[in-house]
Design a protein around this motif. Structure first.
Motif, PDB file in Angstrom:
ATOM      1  N   TYR A   1       0.832  -1.210   0.000  1.00 18.85           N
ATOM      2  CA  TYR A   1       0.000   0.000   0.000  1.00 18.85           C
ATOM      3  C   TYR A   1       0.868   1.262   0.000  1.00 18.85           C
ATOM      4  CZ  TYR A   1      -4.453  -2.362   1.290  1.00 18.85           C
ATOM      5  OH  TYR A   1      -5.595  -3.113   1.317  1.00 18.85           O
ATOM      6  N   ASP A   2       1.916   1.237   0.802  1.00 19.18           N
ATOM      7  CA  ASP A   2       2.751   2.435   0.979  1.00 19.18           C
ATOM      8  C   ASP A   2       3.595   2.768  -0.240  1.00 19.18           C
ATOM      9  OD1 ASP A   2       1.779   2.640   3.549  1.00 19.18           O
ATOM     10  OD2 ASP A   2       3.563   1.801   4.519  1.00 19.18           O
ATOM     11  N   ASN A   3       3.906   1.768  -1.069  1.00 15.32           N
ATOM     12  CA  ASN A   3       4.856   1.967  -2.166  1.00 15.32           C
ATOM     13  C   ASN A   3       4.259   1.846  -3.565  1.00 15.32           C
ATOM     14  OD1 ASN A   3       7.740   2.159  -0.881  1.00 15.32           O
ATOM     15  ND2 ASN A   3       6.682   0.564   0.281  1.00 15.32           N
ATOM     16  N   ALA A   4       2.988   1.474  -3.661  1.00 15.44           N
ATOM     17  CA  ALA A   4       2.376   1.279  -4.979  1.00 15.44           C
ATOM     18  C   ALA A   4       2.343   2.582  -5.773  1.00 15.44           C
ATOM     19  CB  ALA A   4       0.970   0.727  -4.818  1.00 15.44           C
ATOM     20  N   HIS A   5       2.647   2.472  -7.055  1.00 11.43           N
ATOM     21  CA  HIS A   5       2.548   3.617  -7.961  1.00 11.43           C
ATOM     22  C   HIS A   5       1.158   3.715  -8.591  1.00 11.43           C
ATOM     23  CE1 HIS A   5       6.913   2.746  -7.803  1.00 11.43           C
ATOM     24  NE2 HIS A   5       6.999   4.051  -7.816  1.00 11.43           N
ATOM     25  N   GLU A   6       0.507   2.570  -8.725  1.00 10.68           N
ATOM     26  CA  GLU A   6      -0.861   2.586  -9.219  1.00 10.68           C
ATOM     27  C   GLU A   6      -1.671   1.518  -8.500  1.00 10.68           C
ATOM     28  OE1 GLU A   6      -0.578   1.963 -13.459  1.00 10.68           O
ATOM     29  OE2 GLU A   6      -0.790  -0.193 -13.283  1.00 10.68           O
ATOM     30  N   LEU A   7      -2.958   1.824  -8.316  1.00  6.40           N
ATOM     31  CA  LEU A   7      -3.930   0.893  -7.761  1.00  6.40           C
ATOM     32  C   LEU A   7      -4.887   0.532  -8.881  1.00  6.40           C
ATOM     33  CD1 LEU A   7      -5.314  -0.440  -5.196  1.00  6.40           C
ATOM     34  CD2 LEU A   7      -6.747   1.628  -5.150  1.00  6.40           C
ATOM     35  N   LYS A   8      -4.964  -0.753  -9.198  1.00  9.06           N
ATOM     36  CA  LYS A   8      -5.832  -1.212 -10.290  1.00  9.06           C
ATOM     37  C   LYS A   8      -6.826  -2.219  -9.714  1.00  9.06           C
ATOM     38  CE  LYS A   8      -4.250  -4.219 -13.202  1.00  9.06           C
ATOM     39  NZ  LYS A   8      -3.276  -4.757 -14.172  1.00  9.06           N
ATOM     40  N   VAL A   9      -8.077  -1.787  -9.629  1.00  7.26           N
ATOM     41  CA  VAL A   9      -9.109  -2.643  -9.049  1.00  7.26           C
ATOM     42  C   VAL A   9      -9.935  -3.258 -10.170  1.00  7.26           C
ATOM     43  CG1 VAL A   9     -11.068  -2.774  -7.473  1.00  7.26           C
ATOM     44  CG2 VAL A   9      -9.164  -1.221  -6.974  1.00  7.26           C
ATOM     45  N   ILE A  10     -10.063  -4.571 -10.142  1.00  7.84           N
ATOM     46  CA  ILE A  10     -10.838  -5.291 -11.150  1.00  7.84           C
ATOM     47  C   ILE A  10     -12.308  -5.256 -10.765  1.00  7.84           C
ATOM     48  CG2 ILE A  10     -11.094  -7.453 -12.415  1.00  7.84           C
ATOM     49  CD1 ILE A  10      -8.325  -6.013 -12.678  1.00  7.84           C
ATOM     50  N   ILE A  11     -13.158  -4.844 -11.704  1.00  8.18           N
ATOM     51  CA  ILE A  11     -14.589  -4.711 -11.452  1.00  8.18           C
ATOM     52  C   ILE A  11     -15.320  -5.890 -12.093  1.00  8.18           C
ATOM     53  CG2 ILE A  11     -16.629  -3.257 -11.689  1.00  8.18           C
ATOM     54  CD1 ILE A  11     -14.457  -2.056  -9.876  1.00  8.18           C
ATOM     55  N   TYR A  12     -15.771  -6.789 -11.235  1.00 10.12           N
ATOM     56  CA  TYR A  12     -16.520  -7.981 -11.662  1.00 10.12           C
ATOM     57  C   TYR A  12     -18.017  -7.788 -11.446  1.00 10.12           C
ATOM     58  CZ  TYR A  12     -17.800 -12.953 -11.932  1.00 10.12           C
ATOM     59  OH  TYR A  12     -18.363 -14.158 -12.273  1.00 10.12           O
ATOM     60  N   ASN A  13     -18.372  -7.040 -10.385  1.00 13.10           N
ATOM     61  CA  ASN A  13     -19.775  -6.744 -10.104  1.00 13.10           C
ATOM     62  C   ASN A  13     -19.859  -5.368  -9.426  1.00 13.10           C
ATOM     63  OD1 ASN A  13     -19.251  -7.116  -7.285  1.00 13.10           O
ATOM     64  ND2 ASN A  13     -19.491  -9.325  -7.568  1.00 13.10           N
TER      65      ASN A  13
END
Length: 210
Positions: free
Chosen positions: A139-151
């Motif tokens: 969480y502290d070092n991520a450059h991007e957050l990519k959330v997969i949307i299934y529903n």
């Protein structure tokens, strides 16, 4: 069953269960459209039901491979390497990333974040999963957050994850491939109403490339 010597090499990250490696175009997230050499490491216990590489889950199905050979192959192609899986952080990535950087390569990772961060990365794509949430180091070092949307419920999960990731991370919503016709219009509307988010698509699948 691995020999004791090979198991020691795997444990320290000098050998890794290589599933496949290939040169292609990055299809997702911030670096969409860029040439990249992908290194897919076997082994994952996160267990996403919609995973499109379930054959990567069992590390024992993929032979331990010397990182020197992996790096030698990668250096022949693009200047960017993407380490993916499976879940690459279930292994110690320190030696692999050091050797790749010794070749002046940019080193990216695609991870669920379910294990503590190891290795030195130019870009960390965090794609969190509900059944095994990320560690704080990712969480502290991520450059991007990519959330997969299934529903539709995944929009709630996305907002929960956005609260946990560092403030500099770029936020992406990406439709799960089998649900893209249903979920893409919802994502478009959501991003237009919540412009801190961006749309990510699996463009490599539209291009019919790996």
């Amino acid at each position: 069953m691995l020999s004791k010597e090979i198991q020691l090499e795997v444990n320290k990250g000098a050998m890794l269960p290589l599933m496949e490696e290939f040169y292609t175009i990055q299809g997702e997230g911030s670096h969409t459209g860029r040439a990249a050499y992908f290194i897919r490491i076997g082994g994952c216990d996160v267990g996403c039901h919609w995973c499109d590489v379930k054959e990567s889950w069992n590390a024992e199905s993929h032979p331990p491979t010397s990182i020197d050979l992996i790096v030698e192959n990668a250096a022949k192609y693009a200047d960017t390497v993407v380490v993916t899986g499976g879940e690459p952080l279930s292994w110690d990535m320190t030696l692999l990333t050091q050797r790749l950087k010794d070749k002046n390569l940019k080193v990216h990772i695609e991870t669920s974040g379910a294990f503590p961060l190891s290795g030195t990365w130019d870009w960390i794509c965090l794609s969190p999963k509900k059944n095994k949430l990320p560690t704080q180091t990712v969480y502290d070092n991520a450059h991007e957050l990519k959330v997969i949307i299934y529903n539709k419920h995944d929009f709630i999960f996305a907002e929960e994850q956005a609260e946990l990731v560092n403030d500099n991370a770029i936020l992406f919503l990406q439709p799960e491939w089998s649900k893209k016709e249903e979920m893409t219009p919802l994502i478009v509307d959501y991003v237009m109403n919540n412009p801190k988010w961006r749309v990510s698509l699996q463009t490599h699948k539209y291009l019919n490339i790996p």
